[in-house]
Write a protein that holds these residues in place. Structure first.
Motif, PDB file in Angstrom:
ATOM      1  N   GLU A   1       0.830  -1.206   0.000  1.00 12.83           N
ATOM      2  CA  GLU A   1       0.000   0.000   0.000  1.00 12.83           C
ATOM      3  C   GLU A   1       0.870   1.263   0.000  1.00 12.83           C
ATOM      4  N   VAL A   2       1.895   1.271   0.837  1.00 12.55           N
ATOM      5  CA  VAL A   2       2.803   2.423   0.885  1.00 12.55           C
ATOM      6  C   VAL A   2       3.487   2.595  -0.462  1.00 12.55           C
ATOM      7  N   CYS A   3       3.947   1.505  -1.041  1.00 10.38           N
ATOM      8  CA  CYS A   3       4.660   1.561  -2.314  1.00 10.38           C
ATOM      9  C   CYS A   3       3.783   2.156  -3.415  1.00 10.38           C
ATOM     10  N   GLU A   4       2.559   1.708  -3.510  1.00  8.88           N
ATOM     11  CA  GLU A   4       1.662   2.202  -4.556  1.00  8.88           C
ATOM     12  C   GLU A   4       1.401   3.700  -4.402  1.00  8.88           C
ATOM     13  N   LEU A   5       1.147   4.142  -3.180  1.00  7.91           N
ATOM     14  CA  LEU A   5       0.908   5.568  -2.946  1.00  7.91           C
ATOM     15  C   LEU A   5       2.150   6.397  -3.221  1.00  7.91           C
ATOM     16  N   THR A   6       3.287   5.889  -2.811  1.00  9.77           N
ATOM     17  CA  THR A   6       4.536   6.629  -2.999  1.00  9.77           C
ATOM     18  C   THR A   6       4.885   6.726  -4.476  1.00  9.77           C
ATOM     19  N   MET A   7       4.639   5.666  -5.225  1.00  8.55           N
ATOM     20  CA  MET A   7       4.903   5.700  -6.668  1.00  8.55           C
ATOM     21  C   MET A   7       4.049   6.764  -7.353  1.00  8.55           C
ATOM     22  N   GLU A   8       2.818   6.932  -6.877  1.00  6.87           N
ATOM     23  CA  GLU A   8       1.925   7.930  -7.468  1.00  6.87           C
ATOM     24  C   GLU A   8       2.347   9.355  -7.133  1.00  6.87           C
ATOM     25  N   ASN A   9       2.935   9.550  -5.946  1.00  7.36           N
ATOM     26  CA  ASN A   9       3.141  10.905  -5.437  1.00  7.36           C
ATOM     27  C   ASN A   9       4.573  11.406  -5.403  1.00  7.36           C
ATOM     28  N   ILE A  10       5.552  10.536  -5.538  1.00  7.50           N
ATOM     29  CA  ILE A  10       6.944  10.946  -5.410  1.00  7.50           C
ATOM     30  C   ILE A  10       7.677  10.684  -6.723  1.00  7.50           C
ATOM     31  N   ALA A  11       8.107  11.749  -7.367  1.00  4.41           N
ATOM     32  CA  ALA A  11       8.846  11.614  -8.621  1.00  4.41           C
ATOM     33  C   ALA A  11      10.179  10.922  -8.371  1.00  4.41           C
ATOM     34  N   GLY A  12      10.498   9.961  -9.199  1.00  2.00           N
ATOM     35  CA  GLY A  12      11.770   9.264  -9.105  1.00  2.00           C
ATOM     36  C   GLY A  12      11.769   8.061  -8.181  1.00  2.00           C
ATOM     37  N   PHE A  13      10.686   7.864  -7.433  1.00  2.00           N
ATOM     38  CA  PHE A  13      10.589   6.678  -6.580  1.00  2.00           C
ATOM     39  C   PHE A  13      10.251   5.494  -7.469  1.00  2.00           C
ATOM     40  N   GLU A  14      10.979   4.378  -7.293  1.00  2.00           N
ATOM     41  CA  GLU A  14      10.781   3.211  -8.140  1.00  2.00           C
ATOM     42  C   GLU A  14      10.035   2.083  -7.419  1.00  2.00           C
ATOM     43  N   TRP A  15      10.507   1.666  -6.246  1.00  4.08           N
ATOM     44  CA  TRP A  15       9.857   0.602  -5.489  1.00  4.08           C
ATOM     45  C   TRP A  15      10.429   0.566  -4.090  1.00  4.08           C
ATOM     46  N   LEU A  16       9.841  -0.298  -3.258  1.00  2.00           N
ATOM     47  CA  LEU A  16      10.430  -0.569  -1.956  1.00  2.00           C
ATOM     48  C   LEU A  16      10.406  -2.060  -1.706  1.00  2.00           C
ATOM     49  N   THR A  17      11.259  -2.485  -0.827  1.00  2.00           N
ATOM     50  CA  THR A  17      11.347  -3.882  -0.458  1.00  2.00           C
ATOM     51  C   THR A  17      11.691  -3.960   1.021  1.00  2.00           C
ATOM     52  N   HIS A  18      11.672  -5.151   1.559  1.00  2.00           N
ATOM     53  CA  HIS A  18      12.035  -5.292   2.971  1.00  2.00           C
ATOM     54  C   HIS A  18      12.842  -6.558   3.196  1.00  2.00           C
ATOM     55  N   GLU A  19      13.600  -6.540   4.268  1.00  2.00           N
ATOM     56  CA  GLU A  19      14.358  -7.698   4.725  1.00  2.00           C
ATOM     57  C   GLU A  19      14.075  -7.853   6.206  1.00  2.00           C
ATOM     58  N   VAL A  20      14.050  -9.083   6.669  1.00  2.21           N
ATOM     59  CA  VAL A  20      13.839  -9.315   8.095  1.00  2.21           C
ATOM     60  C   VAL A  20      14.410 -10.666   8.488  1.00  2.21           C
ATOM     61  N   ASN A  21      14.994 -10.704   9.660  1.00  2.00           N
ATOM     62  CA  ASN A  21      15.434 -11.950  10.276  1.00  2.00           C
ATOM     63  C   ASN A  21      14.459 -12.196  11.422  1.00  2.00           C
ATOM     64  N   TYR A  22      13.591 -13.175  11.277  1.00  2.00           N
ATOM     65  CA  TYR A  22      12.532 -13.376  12.258  1.00  2.00           C
ATOM     66  C   TYR A  22      13.042 -13.863  13.613  1.00  2.00           C
ATOM     67  N   GLN A  23      14.289 -14.254  13.686  1.00  2.00           N
ATOM     68  CA  GLN A  23      14.859 -14.597  14.992  1.00  2.00           C
ATOM     69  C   GLN A  23      15.194 -13.335  15.789  1.00  2.00           C
ATOM     70  N   ARG A  24      15.252 -12.197  15.096  1.00  2.00           N
ATOM     71  CA  ARG A  24      15.502 -10.913  15.765  1.00  2.00           C
ATOM     72  C   ARG A  24      14.423  -9.895  15.364  1.00  2.00           C
ATOM     73  N   PHE A  25      13.220 -10.340  15.286  1.00  2.00           N
ATOM     74  CA  PHE A  25      12.090  -9.516  14.846  1.00  2.00           C
ATOM     75  C   PHE A  25      11.483  -8.807  16.051  1.00  2.00           C
ATOM     76  N   PRO A  26      11.136  -7.550  15.954  1.00  2.00           N
ATOM     77  CA  PRO A  26      11.105  -6.660  14.790  1.00  2.00           C
ATOM     78  C   PRO A  26      12.371  -5.817  14.613  1.00  2.00           C
ATOM     79  N   GLN A  27      13.352  -5.959  15.519  1.00  2.00           N
ATOM     80  CA  GLN A  27      14.550  -5.129  15.434  1.00  2.00           C
ATOM     81  C   GLN A  27      15.288  -5.268  14.100  1.00  2.00           C
ATOM     82  N   SER A  28      15.204  -6.427  13.477  1.00  2.00           N
ATOM     83  CA  SER A  28      15.948  -6.674  12.243  1.00  2.00           C
ATOM     84  C   SER A  28      15.238  -6.183  10.981  1.00  2.00           C
TER      85      SER A  28
END
Length: 97
Positions: free
Chosen positions: A18-45
C-alpha cells in the motif's frame, strides 16, 4: 519459517505494498520498496529499503517534507499490521538503481 513468522511476513508485505503504490503515485523518481527481516531478531531486524531512479531524486526526496510523511505512513501501516517499531528511522534505507 514458523507459522507466526508467515503471518507477520504477509501483514508486512500487504502494508508495504500500500505504501509503495501511494509513494509511486506521489513521489517523482521513486521506483519501489522492499524489505528484509530476520525473524529470529524480529522486529529489530526489519529493514525497509526505498529505491529511487538516481542520486538526484533520492537527495531531493530526503530534503522534502515527503520524506517524513512516507516514514510516518510506513510506521502507521506497520503498526496497524501488528509490527511495532520504536524508531522508524533505524529501519529505513534509501538507495538508487
Amino acid at each position: 519459517m514458523r507459522k507466526t513468522d508467515k503471518k507477520y511476513d504477509k501483514a508486512i508485505r500487504e502494508a508495504l505494498t500500500e505504501v509503495c503504490e501511494l509513494t509511486m503515485e506521489n513521489i517523482a523518481g521513486f521506483e519501489w520498496l522492499t524489505h528484509e527481516v530476520n525473524y529470529q531478531r524480529f522486529p529489530q531486524s526489519l529493514i525497509v529499503r526505498l529505491m529511487f531512479k538516481d542520486q538526484q531524486t533520492l537527495a531531493s526526496f530526503k530534503r522534502s517534507d515527503d520524506y517524513q510523511a512516507v516514514l510516518n505512513d510506513i510506521q502507521t501501516r506497520l503498526t496497524a499490521a501488528g509490527v511495532t517499531l520504536k524508531n522508524i528511522n533505524q529501519h529505513i534505507e534509501l538507495d538508487t538503481l
